[in-house]
Write a protein that holds these residues in place. Structure first.
Motif, PDB file in Angstrom:
ATOM      1  N   ASP A 163      30.282  42.152 -13.786  1.00 39.10           N
ATOM      2  CA  ASP A 163      29.958  41.874 -12.809  1.00 39.10           C
ATOM      3  C   ASP A 163      28.581  41.684 -12.090  1.00 39.10           C
ATOM      4  O   ASP A 163      27.525  42.474 -12.142  1.00 39.10           O
ATOM      5  CB  ASP A 163      30.308  43.170 -11.682  1.00 39.10           C
ATOM      6  CG  ASP A 163      30.334  42.684 -10.452  1.00 39.10           C
ATOM      7  OD1 ASP A 163      29.944  41.724  -9.847  1.00 39.10           O
ATOM      8  OD2 ASP A 163      31.170  43.580  -9.786  1.00 39.10           O
ATOM      9  N   ARG A 169      27.079  40.644  -9.841  1.00 38.48           N
ATOM     10  CA  ARG A 169      26.865  41.253  -8.280  1.00 38.48           C
ATOM     11  C   ARG A 169      25.958  42.807  -8.397  1.00 38.48           C
ATOM     12  O   ARG A 169      25.181  43.293  -7.686  1.00 38.48           O
ATOM     13  CB  ARG A 169      27.780  41.522  -7.338  1.00 38.48           C
ATOM     14  CG  ARG A 169      28.330  40.024  -6.998  1.00 38.48           C
ATOM     15  CD  ARG A 169      29.838  40.076  -6.337  1.00 38.48           C
ATOM     16  NE  ARG A 169      30.763  40.864  -7.117  1.00 38.48           N
ATOM     17  CZ  ARG A 169      31.990  41.224  -6.799  1.00 38.48           C
ATOM     18  NH1 ARG A 169      32.387  40.927  -5.543  1.00 38.48           N
ATOM     19  NH2 ARG A 169      32.721  42.050  -7.266  1.00 38.48           N
ATOM     20  N   ARG A 170      26.514  43.446  -9.675  1.00 43.47           N
ATOM     21  CA  ARG A 170      26.137  44.940  -9.738  1.00 43.47           C
ATOM     22  C   ARG A 170      25.180  44.781 -11.151  1.00 43.47           C
ATOM     23  O   ARG A 170      25.513  44.757 -12.023  1.00 43.47           O
ATOM     24  CB  ARG A 170      27.361  45.592  -9.963  1.00 43.47           C
ATOM     25  CG  ARG A 170      28.195  45.922  -8.775  1.00 43.47           C
ATOM     26  CD  ARG A 170      29.338  46.877  -9.127  1.00 43.47           C
ATOM     27  NE  ARG A 170      30.083  47.345  -8.246  1.00 43.47           N
ATOM     28  CZ  ARG A 170      31.053  46.695  -7.382  1.00 43.47           C
ATOM     29  NH1 ARG A 170      31.562  45.636  -7.959  1.00 43.47           N
ATOM     30  NH2 ARG A 170      31.665  47.276  -6.436  1.00 43.47           N
ATOM     31  N   THR A 202      28.570  43.803   3.409  1.00 46.17           N
ATOM     32  CA  THR A 202      27.862  44.281   2.050  1.00 46.17           C
ATOM     33  C   THR A 202      28.696  45.687   1.785  1.00 46.17           C
ATOM     34  O   THR A 202      29.393  45.930   2.281  1.00 46.17           O
ATOM     35  CB  THR A 202      26.313  44.527   2.642  1.00 46.17           C
ATOM     36  OG1 THR A 202      26.300  45.741   3.526  1.00 46.17           O
ATOM     37  CG2 THR A 202      25.276  43.437   3.010  1.00 46.17           C
ATOM     38  N   THR A 257      25.367  46.295  -3.098  1.00 43.62           N
ATOM     39  CA  THR A 257      24.292  45.678  -2.518  1.00 43.62           C
ATOM     40  C   THR A 257      23.406  46.997  -1.869  1.00 43.62           C
ATOM     41  O   THR A 257      22.306  46.706  -1.351  1.00 43.62           O
ATOM     42  CB  THR A 257      24.634  44.946  -1.108  1.00 43.62           C
ATOM     43  OG1 THR A 257      25.395  45.599  -0.295  1.00 43.62           O
ATOM     44  CG2 THR A 257      25.402  43.821  -1.795  1.00 43.62           C
TER      45      THR A 257
END
Length: 334
Positions: free
Chosen positions: A48, A50-51, A105, A110
């Motif tokens: 992922d 995003r993480r 978010t 985030t």
């Protein structure tokens, strides 16, 4: 404070992190119970983007308010909440579909998540826990709401009541288990769960009282089910769902293990298959799920495993290796 931190792919460590700072309109929660989600495992495996390493994951939480800078809640209240932090003003939020908020978010993505002793979060996302509902059960609100939202969408599309349908759930993880339990509560009698892990198959059979099979060893019966839920979302499970669905049936796609794959568009068209996607839940779904949990709609939850936050690194490794029968592991910081 103590926190479980994603430090690099396939590694979680207990580290010291600063205590959260209280901001206007927010609260600081003392985390009492937090679940390990499939998306946390996805991040743990480095899948992922995003993480990123250095992040405190965790978004399935329940706790008590330690500090508050809002009139909405007071110190000591027991709460769970929506980990999606939405804008409240876009077209989707105004429609009540805030899970689709274009400006959302998320805690544990985030901003720091709940694998810690304390976490800050906007008060507007919180839901009070009723008396009689344990904090451990309340920590299941987020994954259970995913099942609630998906099944509600599916029932609108089915030609006949879901109780009359032959149902297949692909994947016996948390969402699959919770969906099976909810469908049994709704009166579905002909229910099968496909799961490769033998420990989880036994757990599903015991707690959801439904049939299971190993899709690695057994071929699915084609054109046999009016409703199929794919709670894995891999190329092979999407193909299995399309093979299993009867003409005129409904496939609900929940999992996101693979980001793309081919499906049988010819069958989709000629057999008038309804293929639905779902993303998380709305705040209304979360509130409804808290009420369902309080009424024991998901059973006694004895299949849930509880560990200390200190045991978090090992819990991730055990889930990675398939060494636990539990479809959900809760970590407890205190």
């Amino acid at each position: 404070m103590k926190a479980l931190v994603y430090t690099q792919p396939n590694e979680m460590q207990i580290l010291d992190r600063p205590h959260p700072i209280l901001a206007d309109g927010e609260v600081i929660l003392k985390i009492e119970s937090v679940g390990i989600c499939g998306s946390d495992m996805h991040a743990f495996h480095g899948h992922d983007p995003r993480r990123k390493p250095g992040l405190v994951l965790g978004h399935e939480f329940a706790g008590t308010i330690a500090e508050a800078c809002t009139p909405l809640f007071s110190t000591g209240q027991r709460v769970t909440g929506n980990p999606l932090i939405t804008c409240g003003s876009c077209e989707f939020c105004l429609q009540g579909r805030n899970n689709l908020c274009a400006n959302r978010t998320m805690v544990g993505m985030t901003r720091p998540g709940a694998f810690a002793e304390y976490m800050s979060i906007p008060a507007s996302t919180l839901i009070a826990i009723p008396e009689g509902l344990s904090l451990d059960a309340a920590a299941l609100t987020e994954p259970a709401a995913t099942a609630v939202h998906a099944i509600n969408l599916s029932m609108r599309a089915l030609e006949r009541p879901i109780q009359e349908c032959r149902v297949l759930i692909i994947g016996g993880g948390a969402i699959g288990m919770l969906a099976a339990l909810l469908l049994k509560h709704y009166g579905v009698g002909d229910l099968t769960v496909a799961e490769v892990n033998p420990l989880r198959r036994k757990a599903v059979e015991l707690h959801a009282a439904c049939k299971t099979y190993n899709p690695v060893e057994e071929k699915i019966t084609e054109n046999a089910y009016e409703f199929v839920m794919d709670c894995v979302g891999a190329a092979v499970t999407r193909n299995t769902a399309m093979a299993a669905i009867k003409p005129g049936g409904v496939i609900m796609h929940v999992g996101l293990q693979d980001w793309s794959s081919e499906i049988d568009m010819r069958k989709l068209t000629l057999a008038e298959i309804t293929l639905l996607g779902t993303y998380t839940y709305s705040t209304v779904d979360l509130q409804a799920t808290v009420n369902l949990l309080a009424r024991n709609a998901f059973g006694d939850l004895s299949w849930v495993e509880k560990r200390s936050l200190d045991d978090g690194p090992q819990a991730f490794m055990d889930l990675h290796a398939g060494k636990t029968a539990a479809a959900k592991v809760l970590l407890k910081p205190f």
